[in-house]
Every structure is written in C-alpha cells, then in structure tokens.
Enzyme design. Structure first.
Site, PDB file in Angstrom:
ATOM      1  CG  HIS A  73      -2.045  -0.932   1.163  1.00 32.12           C
ATOM      2  ND1 HIS A  73      -3.102  -0.902   2.025  1.00 32.12           N
ATOM      3  CD2 HIS A  73      -2.302  -1.946   0.295  1.00 32.12           C
ATOM      4  CE1 HIS A  73      -3.967  -1.850   1.694  1.00 32.12           C
ATOM      5  NE2 HIS A  73      -3.497  -2.501   0.655  1.00 32.12           N
ATOM      6  CE1 TYR A 202      -4.302   3.337   9.729  1.00 36.79           C
ATOM      7  CE2 TYR A 202      -4.546   3.457  12.109  1.00 36.79           C
ATOM      8  CZ  TYR A 202      -3.929   2.934  10.999  1.00 36.79           C
ATOM      9  OH  TYR A 202      -2.933   2.000  11.146  1.00 36.79           O
ATOM     10  N   PRO A 294      -1.951  -0.468  19.442  1.00 36.22           N
ATOM     11  CG  PRO A 294      -3.787  -1.821  19.012  1.00 36.22           C
ATOM     12  CD  PRO A 294      -3.071  -1.132  20.113  1.00 36.22           C
ATOM     13  CE  LYS A 298       5.568   3.059  13.358  1.00 37.57           C
ATOM     14  NZ  LYS A 298       5.330   2.462  12.074  1.00 37.57           N
ATOM     15  CE1 TYR A 387      -0.062   3.414  10.165  1.00 37.49           C
ATOM     16  CE2 TYR A 387       0.473   2.710   7.941  1.00 37.49           C
ATOM     17  CZ  TYR A 387      -0.281   2.580   9.090  1.00 37.49           C
ATOM     18  OH  TYR A 387      -1.248   1.607   9.170  1.00 37.49           O
TER      19      TYR A 387
END
Ligand SMILES: Cc1cc2nc3c(=O)[nH]c(=O)nc-3n(C[C@H](O)[C@H](O)[C@H](O)COP(=O)(O)OP(=O)(O)OC[C@H]3O[C@@H](n4cnc5c(N)ncnc54)[C@H](O)[C@@H]3O)c2cc1C
Length: 399
Positions: A73, A202, A294, A298, A387
């Site tokens: 992605h 998200y 979460p 990570k 990220y």
C-alpha cells in the site's frame, strides 16, 4: 546439559527473526517456545509491515510468499467529519510503502525456514527458568517431552513477549518501567469478505474510532474502539457490523461490505517501556520489554528492529571480541522505541473518542489536528515517515 551460543526464549517474530539472522552468520542458537507450532502459526495479531521489516525479511530469504501474497500500500485514508482524506505515504517518503501481510504468515515463513535449516526449535517447552544471567555462564532450565534439560549459553535473548518469564526474572531494582494505561480497547474481527476499501481507513467519529484493515483480497480485518471492560458476548456479529457502518458513514453514503466473522476478540491498549533492555548476559527484545497501542502498527516492527540491532552486535562480538555494540544495545534500540511510543500514543489520542470530554474541548483539538495533518505537507510527511518506519540518523549538534 546441552550447549549453544545464543539461547532464544520465544518463537514470535522477535525470536524467530533473531534465530534466522544469527544462523546465516554461523552463530548457533536454540529457540525454546512454550506453545505448540499450530498455536503460534495461527495467532492472529499484527498485519502492517514497515518497509524496513519487509526489506529485512526479504534479505533473510523468507520474503518469497510475502512478495506474492502481501498487499503493498502506498497510502492510507484518514476519515473524519464524514469525509475521507488520503495520506500518500510513498509520495511523502521517497517511495517507501507498507505491506499488509498477517503476522501469523510471517511466523509461518520464519518457522519453515528455521526447520529447513535444521537449526533447533523446540515447541511446547515447560517451566522455562533463567539462571546465572549476571555471570558469564547463563543457563536456561526447561522441561521438554517430560524430561528436564539445561542449556548452557554465552548469551540469552529474551523474546518471550509481554507475559513471558525473561523480564520478570531480573532482580528487583534493575528495571525502570514507564507505562500508560488507556481507557480504550479494540474489538477486532477477521471477516471472510472482500475489503470495502483499497487502502486502510483510520476513522474518527463521534461514536468512537474504527479501523478498516485487511489481510488479503478476500479477508477483511476491522476494529472498533470499545471500553476496556466490554464483554465480547455483548457483541453479536450483527451489532458489530451495524456499529462499524455507522462509524465509517460518510456524507455521500459509503457502504461497508459485511460477511461471516472468522475470529473476534477484545484487546486492551497500553504503552510500556522497561529500561534497560539488557542485564548481564540477558538481552530483551520486542514485546518482552515494550508494548505500544496498536494504532501506530508498530509492535511487530519494533520487535524486528530490536533483534536486527542485537544480531549485529552479537556478530561483531563473536567476530572480533568487540562488545561495544552489545553495551550500546539498550541505547541503540531506545531511540526507535521511544519514537514509536510517541507516534503510537499520538495516533491513539488523535483518533479515539476521549472518555471524559465535558464540553467537547478534546474533540475540537482532535479535529484541529486531523485537519492540520491532512492539509499541511509537513504534518502529513511526518505522519508518513513514522508510519512507514522512521530510521534514526545521528542527531546533529551545534558546530
Ligand atoms: C490484536 C493485536 C493487533 C496488533 N496489531 C499490530 C499491527 O498492526 N502492527 C504491529 O506492528 N504490531 C501489532 N500488534 C503487536 C504485535 O503483535 C506484537 O508487537 C508482536 O507479536 C511482538 O513480537 P514478539 O516476538 O516480541 O512477541 P510475541 O509475538 O508475543 O512472541 C513471544 C513468544 O514467546 C512465547 N513465550 C511466552 N512465554 C514463554 C516462555 N515462558 N517460554 C517460552 N516461550 C514463551 C510466546 O508463546 C510467543 O510465541 C498487535 C497485537 C495485537 C494483540
């Protein structure tokens, strides 16, 4: 008594990756795991791999199935106020990306490689205990197939997760533990239905946070923010899908595809770091020594990062006797660990409905932060860098 160079406790991502890293350098290891092979290969957990994790697994020769089945992605969506906003991860990070590939698949690939190499990996060991970590001859005692054994090692790697025995076996007073409990938990489901989105969503909503992730083109992974004392029995599938749809709703009527639930559970959220990550001949790695909520994806990636540093330090020590890398192990790891701690708690506090927010001040702050991240190139680049995986470089000092 048997003997090895590095005794590894735990066959999760940290222990298995360390075993593989050391095996290719000709360093002997034995991995001891208290669960069965079937159990560890089917434990559904993480699924977002940073670019650096993917590169390392590929370099270790265990990336072939990940390359075929993993989903690369290049962006994620932040959804709030009924609208979606894309963060173009790769554009903002010089082409880096994330790969969606289940942790249990990573574990399967690492176990297969380990067994093929012939290096020892014992499942279903009991009563694991560490002895002599403060002198130069540490020993691991354990039971396997009903017999007791002792494993003499040069070094022990504690990769046995948050509920393992390595961290608690350190004498009182050695560790300083930094922690934060969150008034939230995640209700997660794995569903036999094609994802309703091409990239992760998200979602901030007045009903609470929701995340749409995936494991394959046919399997979706979805999460809902719930209270930590919520009982999964109160959440029949119909209620979960209804709640997900309400949280993900957009101004133009976005529809979530639902399907049979393959697995569901509630996970509490916490942040923990225990320092130092080493004592005598014991080196701790991964969840055994730090936990992140979460939201930043990570945990697995940090586990892999720790053992990458540990392996490099051990190789140097065995090659040349230079133990400076081992001595610096804690300090080296902690830069990434604390960056990930900050990022994970920042994402969590930006996206989760606060427990107490009389008057709505916290909610307004969250929306201001989300708007900033989605409209400022600098803020979006910072999120993207964290990220896909921040790689520490030396901190410049004043000339
Ligand atoms: C629901 C959920 C979702 C998550 N999502 C993400 C995500 O998207 N991205 C991400 O990066 N991270 C995520 N994580 C976190 C991630 O799963 C962990 O950080 C990761 O598993 C850490 O790997 P580890 O090898 O350190 O520990 P573990 O995976 O916990 O492995 C430790 C191993 O040690 C074994 N063990 C324990 N005690 C003993 C003993 N006494 N003797 C021998 N063996 C022992 C255990 O059985 C286990 O196999 C998630 C976690 C959960 C629970």
């Amino acid at each position: 008594m048997s003997r090895t160079q590095v005794g590894i406790v735990g066959a999760g991502p940290a222990g298995l990756t360390l075993g593989q890293l050391l095996h290719r350098e000709g360093i002997e290891t034995i991995i001891l795991e208290d669960r069965s092979r079937h159990y560890v290969e089917h434990r559904v957990r993480a699924g977002v791999l940073e670019q650096g994790t993917v590169d390392l697994l590929t370099e270790l020769g265990v990336g072939e199935r990940m390359r075929r089945e993993g989903m690369v992605h290049h962006g994620i969506e932040l959804r709030f106020g009924g609208r979606g906003h894309r963060i173009p991860l790769s554009d903002l990070t010089g082409g880096r990306a994330i790969t969606l590939y289940g942790q249990q698949e990573v574990v399967k690939d690492l176990i297969a490689a380990r067994l093929e190499s012939g290096a020892p990996l014992l499942f279903e060991v009991d009563d694991v205990g560490l002895h002599g970590v403060e002198d130069d001859h540490p020993v691991i005692r354990y039971r396997h197939d009903g017999a007791e054994d002792e494993l003499a090692c040069d070094v022990i790697a504690g990769c046995d997760g948050y509920h393992g025995i390595c961290r608690p076996s350190l004498p009182d007073g050695v560790l300083t533990v930094y922690e934060r409990e969150y008034p939230h938990a995640w209700l997660g489901i794995l569903a036999d239905v094609a994802p309703s989105t091409e990239e992760l969503i998200y979602c901030h909503s007045d009903r609470g946070f929701a995340l749409h992730s995936m494991r394959s083109p046919e399997v979706s992974r979805l999460y809902l923010q719930v209270d930590p004392d919520e009982d999964i029995a109160d959440w029949p599938d119909e209620r979960i899908w209804e709640e997900l749809q309400r949280r993900f709703d957009t101004e133009d009527g976005w529809t979530l595809r639902s399907g049979p639930t393959l697995e569901k559970g509630i996970t509490p959220m916490r942040s923990v770091v225990a320092e130092p990550m080493q004592h005598g001949r014991l080196y701790l790695a991964g969840d055994a020594v730090h936990i992140v909520p979460p939201t930043g994806a990570k945990g697995l990636n940090l586990a892999v990062s720790d053992v990458r540093y540990l392996a490099a330090a051990l190789v140097e020590w065995y090659r040349s006797g230079d133990d400076s890398g081992l001595q610096a192990y804690t300090a080296t790891c902690l830069r990434r660990v604390w960056r990930a701690q900050h990022f994970s708690q920042w994402m969590t506090s930006m996206l989760h409905r606060p427990q107490h927010d009389p008057g709505g001040y916290e909610r307004r702050l969250q929306l201001a932060q989300l708007e900033y991240v989605c409209s400022s190139g600098a803020a979006a680049a910072s999120l993207a860098e964290n990220y896909v995986g921040w790689e520490p470089s030396p901190i410049p000092s004043r000339a």
